[in-house]
Write a protein that holds these residues in place. Structure first.
Motif, PDB file in Angstrom:
ATOM      1  N   ARG A  29       0.794  -1.399  -0.412  1.00 22.27           N
ATOM      2  CA  ARG A  29       0.340  -0.305   0.307  1.00 22.27           C
ATOM      3  C   ARG A  29       0.679   1.033   0.143  1.00 22.27           C
ATOM      4  N   GLN A  30       0.490   2.035  -0.707  1.00 22.78           N
ATOM      5  CA  GLN A  30       0.892   3.588  -1.005  1.00 22.78           C
ATOM      6  C   GLN A  30       0.302   4.666  -0.952  1.00 22.78           C
ATOM      7  N   PHE A  31       0.975   5.733  -0.994  1.00 22.96           N
ATOM      8  CA  PHE A  31       0.604   7.117  -1.357  1.00 22.96           C
ATOM      9  C   PHE A  31       1.120   8.047  -1.295  1.00 22.96           C
ATOM     10  N   PHE A  32       1.015   8.200  -2.916  1.00 27.97           N
ATOM     11  CA  PHE A  32       1.499   9.410  -3.075  1.00 27.97           C
ATOM     12  C   PHE A  32       0.800  10.810  -4.086  1.00 27.97           C
ATOM     13  N   MET A  33       2.300  11.900  -3.919  1.00 27.37           N
ATOM     14  CA  MET A  33       1.395  13.289  -3.788  1.00 27.37           C
ATOM     15  C   MET A  33       2.034  14.509  -4.808  1.00 27.37           C
ATOM     16  N   VAL A  34       1.195  14.450  -6.349  1.00 31.60           N
ATOM     17  CA  VAL A  34       2.148  15.975  -6.715  1.00 31.60           C
ATOM     18  C   VAL A  34       1.040  16.860  -7.090  1.00 31.60           C
ATOM     19  N   ASN A  35       0.993  18.040  -7.671  1.00 32.21           N
ATOM     20  CA  ASN A  35       1.061  19.460  -7.596  1.00 32.21           C
ATOM     21  C   ASN A  35       1.030  20.359  -8.551  1.00 32.21           C
ATOM     22  N   LEU A  36       0.141  20.510  -8.853  1.00 30.87           N
ATOM     23  CA  LEU A  36      -0.589  21.957 -10.244  1.00 30.87           C
ATOM     24  C   LEU A  36      -0.248  23.108  -9.720  1.00 30.87           C
ATOM     25  N   GLY A  37       0.492  24.192  -9.348  1.00 31.81           N
ATOM     26  CA  GLY A  37      -0.064  25.139  -9.170  1.00 31.81           C
ATOM     27  C   GLY A  37      -0.888  26.342 -10.858  1.00 31.81           C
ATOM     28  N   GLY A  38      -1.306  27.323 -10.526  1.00 31.26           N
ATOM     29  CA  GLY A  38      -1.172  28.193 -11.296  1.00 31.26           C
ATOM     30  C   GLY A  38      -3.046  28.428 -11.436  1.00 31.26           C
ATOM     31  N   PHE A  39      -3.962  27.487 -10.534  1.00 33.43           N
ATOM     32  CA  PHE A  39      -5.287  27.739 -10.305  1.00 33.43           C
ATOM     33  C   PHE A  39      -5.821  28.868  -9.741  1.00 33.43           C
ATOM     34  N   ASP A  40      -5.228  30.089  -8.991  1.00 34.94           N
ATOM     35  CA  ASP A  40      -6.010  30.905  -8.810  1.00 34.94           C
ATOM     36  C   ASP A  40      -6.219  32.364  -9.365  1.00 34.94           C
ATOM     37  N   THR A  41      -7.224  32.282 -10.377  1.00 36.84           N
ATOM     38  CA  THR A  41      -7.221  33.135 -11.644  1.00 36.84           C
ATOM     39  C   THR A  41      -8.624  33.995 -11.630  1.00 36.84           C
ATOM     40  N   HIS A  42      -7.693  34.251 -10.883  1.00 38.87           N
ATOM     41  CA  HIS A  42      -8.706  36.326 -10.434  1.00 38.87           C
ATOM     42  C   HIS A  42      -8.754  36.946 -11.970  1.00 38.87           C
ATOM     43  N   ASP A  43      -8.175  36.961 -12.815  1.00 37.63           N
ATOM     44  CA  ASP A  43      -8.019  37.546 -14.104  1.00 37.63           C
ATOM     45  C   ASP A  43      -7.259  36.799 -14.811  1.00 37.63           C
ATOM     46  N   ASP A  44      -7.426  36.969 -16.556  1.00 36.47           N
ATOM     47  CA  ASP A  44      -6.687  36.149 -17.406  1.00 36.47           C
ATOM     48  C   ASP A  44      -7.125  35.056 -17.214  1.00 36.47           C
ATOM     49  N   GLN A  45      -8.110  34.797 -16.890  1.00 35.81           N
ATOM     50  CA  GLN A  45      -8.753  33.369 -16.323  1.00 35.81           C
ATOM     51  C   GLN A  45      -8.473  32.276 -17.814  1.00 35.81           C
ATOM     52  N   ILE A  46      -8.835  32.960 -18.910  1.00 32.62           N
ATOM     53  CA  ILE A  46      -9.506  31.800 -20.557  1.00 32.62           C
ATOM     54  C   ILE A  46      -7.990  31.472 -20.722  1.00 32.62           C
ATOM     55  N   ARG A  47      -6.680  32.488 -20.575  1.00 27.33           N
ATOM     56  CA  ARG A  47      -6.063  31.673 -21.359  1.00 27.33           C
ATOM     57  C   ARG A  47      -5.608  30.900 -19.543  1.00 27.33           C
ATOM     58  N   ASN A  48      -5.014  31.579 -18.568  1.00 29.05           N
ATOM     59  CA  ASN A  48      -3.975  30.856 -17.435  1.00 29.05           C
ATOM     60  C   ASN A  48      -4.959  29.351 -17.267  1.00 29.05           C
ATOM     61  N   HIS A  49      -6.238  29.491 -17.166  1.00 27.83           N
ATOM     62  CA  HIS A  49      -7.096  28.297 -16.797  1.00 27.83           C
ATOM     63  C   HIS A  49      -6.746  27.316 -17.861  1.00 27.83           C
ATOM     64  N   GLY A  50      -6.697  27.888 -19.292  1.00 31.83           N
ATOM     65  CA  GLY A  50      -6.632  26.968 -20.640  1.00 31.83           C
ATOM     66  C   GLY A  50      -5.171  26.356 -20.108  1.00 31.83           C
ATOM     67  N   GLU A  51      -4.460  26.735 -20.332  1.00 27.59           N
ATOM     68  CA  GLU A  51      -3.338  26.047 -20.185  1.00 27.59           C
ATOM     69  C   GLU A  51      -2.881  25.437 -19.163  1.00 27.59           C
ATOM     70  N   ARG A  52      -2.961  25.436 -17.513  1.00 31.87           N
ATOM     71  CA  ARG A  52      -3.220  24.211 -16.567  1.00 31.87           C
ATOM     72  C   ARG A  52      -3.811  23.692 -16.987  1.00 31.87           C
ATOM     73  N   LEU A  53      -5.169  22.973 -17.456  1.00 30.53           N
ATOM     74  CA  LEU A  53      -6.419  21.993 -17.731  1.00 30.53           C
ATOM     75  C   LEU A  53      -5.519  21.379 -18.612  1.00 30.53           C
ATOM     76  N   THR A  54      -4.936  21.757 -19.411  1.00 35.34           N
ATOM     77  CA  THR A  54      -3.746  21.344 -20.547  1.00 35.34           C
ATOM     78  C   THR A  54      -2.856  20.001 -20.234  1.00 35.34           C
ATOM     79  N   GLN A  55      -2.458  20.934 -19.024  1.00 30.74           N
ATOM     80  CA  GLN A  55      -1.497  20.105 -18.583  1.00 30.74           C
ATOM     81  C   GLN A  55      -1.672  19.301 -17.936  1.00 30.74           C
ATOM     82  N   LEU A  56      -2.965  19.222 -17.150  1.00 29.93           N
ATOM     83  CA  LEU A  56      -3.780  18.360 -16.169  1.00 29.93           C
ATOM     84  C   LEU A  56      -4.587  17.262 -17.553  1.00 29.93           C
ATOM     85  N   ASN A  57      -4.654  18.092 -18.811  1.00 27.13           N
ATOM     86  CA  ASN A  57      -4.742  16.539 -19.889  1.00 27.13           C
ATOM     87  C   ASN A  57      -4.327  15.783 -19.786  1.00 27.13           C
ATOM     88  N   HIS A  58      -2.847  16.524 -20.263  1.00 24.83           N
ATOM     89  CA  HIS A  58      -2.224  15.912 -20.556  1.00 24.83           C
ATOM     90  C   HIS A  58      -0.813  14.914 -19.640  1.00 24.83           C
TER      91      HIS A  58
END
Length: 538
Positions: free
Chosen positions: A376-405
């Protein structure tokens, strides 16, 4: 401690802090305690991999309700009446316009429809994903990803009236990044030192290290039950286990390849010094008081853990997690498998989330190849950049592209591991400290509460939306939303608790119902019939 001993201890610690490569041992020294392993895990290998989306992922633009009523409310609040771009994504079927501005939703194209199995709670509802999540869409339709709707920290089932009532119990410090990150992972605000992943690890670690010597089994149990190829948070910390931290490409240890500053003799001397902290005036001798003795044991175990893992770690430049290359020439940053194509500008970029998942795959492979006996094992990984107070379309799109890949990459890797297809034995899931507001602040969104999460793996009952997807509404002239699920600015009151999410994952891992009841502090506040959310196979 007498003054002389105290001075010697502080002087020696200061000397060690200046040794550069000697400092990071991969394992937090406090992780190695004298505590005995608790109850053993059983059965074949299973692992949980937690992907943390740091910053507060905008759930409204990640998983969308596209039935006519919901879509109208969505566009009312996210598509400005003045004709400016806003943050409303295009409807399904609309082709991406590569000539549109990078901040214009039209550049992304229409949202991607996903199926669900017609649960009565979702009758008449249609759902879709952000345009950047094409791989996630495919995995969802193939049955290896499920959506969990509107989940978040709760101390009890909470209605809109409860939220407005100051006397009703609610999570502390809602809408605060640090506090809600900690609450998601530990059920307490910032400052907590134990998380539910680590506490589950405490209960299961006794089954790890089977077939190894007693000394090595203890190291494996304490050190390799909870691991992170990068920064580790409270989720991985238990009473006995704390996260073993590696880098994304290798094991952190004393020097490199058994040498410090190119010298094996210096490496050996430093290892000896670090394990013997007391001086008799001419040389270092075994510790003779409690603090020295405790530190000596901790350092010795840390060095042993680093040596054990680094000696057996699967090679980085090997298939399936890498494009094969010579050991001396492989560079993860140049590996095309670890690169994604930006949905915003079309360029190829290194995906640091995929790099972390590559290391997770290598660590999993090492267990089998080196016969570490981990079940049994537990792992944690991180992806930052989701605090999209502005320029959300570009920033959120970029982060979700990373998650998707990264999620698709990991699915392929797990399906082709050296020990065979491990997708049914590894479950990957997302968390984020909160969702965001339904309303837009112009070109972004602000802090919310409930949000939607993904669960991926061969043991997942995919092609479904679990929990209860929220009802959307349009605010009146006073800014009040009529939906029972929406509070100020359209933020969501979670309909499913983190306790239930954790219970479902923990049950699959083999944690007993009694232990889950002790680990998850608010579980008893929810009807036992909905503790298990149903998204995992037996």
């Amino acid at each position: 401690m007498n003054p002389s001993n105290r001075r010697q201890f502080l002087q020696h610690m200061a000397a060690l802090s200046g040794m550069g490569a000697a400092a990071p041992l991969g394992l937090s020294l406090s992780a190695l305690t004298e505590a005995a392993a608790q109850s053993a895990g059983s059965g074949s290998y299973r692992a949980l991999v937690c992907i943390v989306l740091n910053g507060g992922n905008d759930a409204f633009n990640t998983v969308l309700a596209t039935d006519a009523t919901s879509w109208d409310h969505y566009n009312t609040h996210r598509k400005p009446a003045d004709g400016s771009a806003g943050i409303a994504l295009p409807a399904p079927g609309i082709v991406a316009n590569g000539a549109a501005a990078r901040s214009d939703p039209a550049r992304l194209g229409g949202v991607l429809p996903i199926s669900h199995q017609g649960r009565s709670v979702h009758a008449g509802r249609n759902f879709a994903l952000h345009p950047a999540l094409s791989n996630v869409q495919s995995l969802h339709e193939a049955g290896r990803i499920a959506v969990l709707a509107n989940v978040g920290p709760l101390t009890r089932p909470t209605t809109k009236a409860d939220f407005a009532n100051a006397t009703v119990s609610k999570p502390a410090k809602l809408f605060s990044h640090n506090d809600q990150q900690s609450t998601w992972q530990s059920f307490n605000a910032e400052g907590a030192d134990k998380g539910w992943g680590g506490l589950m690890g405490d209960k299961l670690m006794g089954g790890n290290g089977a077939g190894r010597s007693a000394s090595e089994a203890g190291i494996i149990q304490r050190s390799f039950t909870c691991m992170s190829p990068g920064s580790a948070s409270v989720w991985l910390a238990g009473q006995t286990v704390l996260p073993y931290q590696s880098s994304t490409t290798g094991i952190l240890g004393l020097g490199s390849a058994g040498k410090v500053y190119g010298s094996s003799a210096l490496h050996g001397s430093m290892a000896a010094i670090m394990g013997k902290l007391q001086s008799d005036g001419s040389h270092w001798v075994p510790a003779r008081n409690l603090l020295h003795s405790d530190h000596q044991k901790v350092v010795q175990r840390a060095l042993q853990a680093s040596d054990l893992l680094s000696a057996n770690l699967a090679a980085g430049g090997s298939a399936p997690w890498a494009t094969p290359a010579g050991a001396a020439s492989y560079n993860a940053y140049n590996d095309d498998l670890l690169k994604y194509t930006s949905v915003i500008d079309g360029t190829r970029k290194t995906n640091h989330l995929a790099m972390q998942l590559q290391m997770v795959a290598r660590l999993i492979a090492t267990n089998a190849a080196a016969n570490l006996g981990i079940t049994r094992q537990f792992f944690m990984v991180n992806l930052g950049g989701f605090d999209t107070h502005d320029d959300q379309i570009r920033n959120h799109g970029e982060r979700l592209t990373q998650l998707n890949h990264a999620m698709a990459y990991f699915d392929v890797v797990l399906g082709s591991m050296p020990a065979g297809d491990l997708r049914a034995q590894v479950t990957t899931f997302t968390i984020s400290e909160f969702g965001r507001t339904f309303t837009s602040n112009g070109d972004g969104s602000d802090h919310g509460w409930g949000g939607h999460q993904f669960i991926m793996g061969g043991a997942v009952k995919g092609t479904e939306v679990y929990g209860t997807f929220p009802a959307y509404s349009t605010a009146n002239s006073s800014g009040v939303f009529s939906s029972p699920d929406q509070i100020q600015n359209g933020s969501l009151i979670p309909s499913t608790s983190v306790d239930q999410y954790a219970y479902t994952l923990g049950k699959w891992m083999g944690v007993s119902q009694a232990d889950l009841g002790s680990i998850l502090p608010h579980l008893s506040q929810f009807d036992s019939s909905v503790h298990d959310l149903g998204f995992m196979k037996a």
